[in-house]
Design a protein around this motif. Sequence first.
Motif, PDB file in Angstrom:
ATOM      1  N   MET A   1      -7.276  -3.281  -2.882  1.00 40.47           N
ATOM      2  CA  MET A   1      -6.084  -4.150  -2.450  1.00 40.47           C
ATOM      3  C   MET A   1      -5.121  -3.543  -1.851  1.00 40.47           C
ATOM      4  SD  MET A   1      -4.242  -6.971  -4.638  1.00 40.47           S
ATOM      5  CE  MET A   1      -3.213  -8.285  -3.761  1.00 40.47           C
ATOM      6  N   THR A   2      -4.491  -3.877  -0.827  1.00 42.92           N
ATOM      7  CA  THR A   2      -3.279  -3.275  -0.020  1.00 42.92           C
ATOM      8  C   THR A   2      -2.200  -2.867  -1.108  1.00 42.92           C
ATOM      9  OG1 THR A   2      -3.924  -4.705   1.693  1.00 42.92           O
ATOM     10  CG2 THR A   2      -1.720  -3.413   1.726  1.00 42.92           C
ATOM     11  N   VAL A   3      -1.618  -3.826  -1.791  1.00 47.17           N
ATOM     12  CA  VAL A   3      -0.580  -3.279  -2.834  1.00 47.17           C
ATOM     13  C   VAL A   3      -1.097  -2.558  -4.075  1.00 47.17           C
ATOM     14  CG1 VAL A   3       1.379  -4.385  -4.354  1.00 47.17           C
ATOM     15  CG2 VAL A   3       0.819  -5.453  -1.977  1.00 47.17           C
ATOM     16  N   VAL A   4      -0.528  -1.359  -4.105  1.00 45.39           N
ATOM     17  CA  VAL A   4      -0.966  -0.473  -5.077  1.00 45.39           C
ATOM     18  C   VAL A   4      -0.054  -0.587  -6.198  1.00 45.39           C
ATOM     19  CG1 VAL A   4      -2.466   0.979  -3.591  1.00 45.39           C
ATOM     20  CG2 VAL A   4       0.036   1.874  -4.078  1.00 45.39           C
ATOM     21  N   ASP A   5       1.228  -0.862  -6.170  1.00 42.24           N
ATOM     22  CA  ASP A   5       2.095  -0.864  -7.276  1.00 42.24           C
ATOM     23  C   ASP A   5       3.273  -1.751  -7.020  1.00 42.24           C
ATOM     24  OD1 ASP A   5       3.193   0.033  -9.608  1.00 42.24           O
ATOM     25  OD2 ASP A   5       4.188   1.679  -8.847  1.00 42.24           O
ATOM     26  N   VAL A   6       3.706  -2.427  -8.212  1.00 41.19           N
ATOM     27  CA  VAL A   6       4.834  -3.385  -8.049  1.00 41.19           C
ATOM     28  C   VAL A   6       5.825  -2.934  -9.244  1.00 41.19           C
ATOM     29  CG1 VAL A   6       6.039  -5.469  -7.992  1.00 41.19           C
ATOM     30  CG2 VAL A   6       3.543  -5.328  -7.045  1.00 41.19           C
TER      31      VAL A   6
END
Length: 161
Positions: A1-6
């Motif tokens: 997935m594109t988002v690796v951290d929030v």
Amino acid sequence: MTVVDVVRDTENLTLTFVAEFAAPVERVWQVWEDPRLLERWWGPPTHPATFELLEVEPGGRAAYFMTGPEGDRFHGWWRITAVDAPRGLAFEDGFADADGTPSDAMPTTSALVTLEATDSGTRMTTVTTFPSLEALEKLSEMGMEEGMRLAMGQIDGLLAA
């Protein structure tokens, strides 16, 4: 997935998204600079965006709306505060009425986008700063985090085209 951290930081009133892409910085920059590309990912898949105005320059403005599954339109605006093409930009982001007039009923946030080259492509870090804990909580409850995850998840497809 594109988002690796929030990272949701209630002490500093920020919500940070880190995404990685297998494309050079200059290519990732295009998804911010080109209104036709930006509108293909800015809203989550169920609420695509239409940018009526996009001036990517210090002092520039953006006017857009997202269209929901039932045809409802949700308007927003940006005021561009800094541009360092192709490495990033900063802008104020807020809600608007159908005429584009900023809404006083909803919080305005500040966003800082940074694009950095990595061994495998580009890391995009987007830090949104809220004016208060109440504003962070309100926009979180409205689904901002999940909406941004879904929206950013559409960028890989644009970069591959």
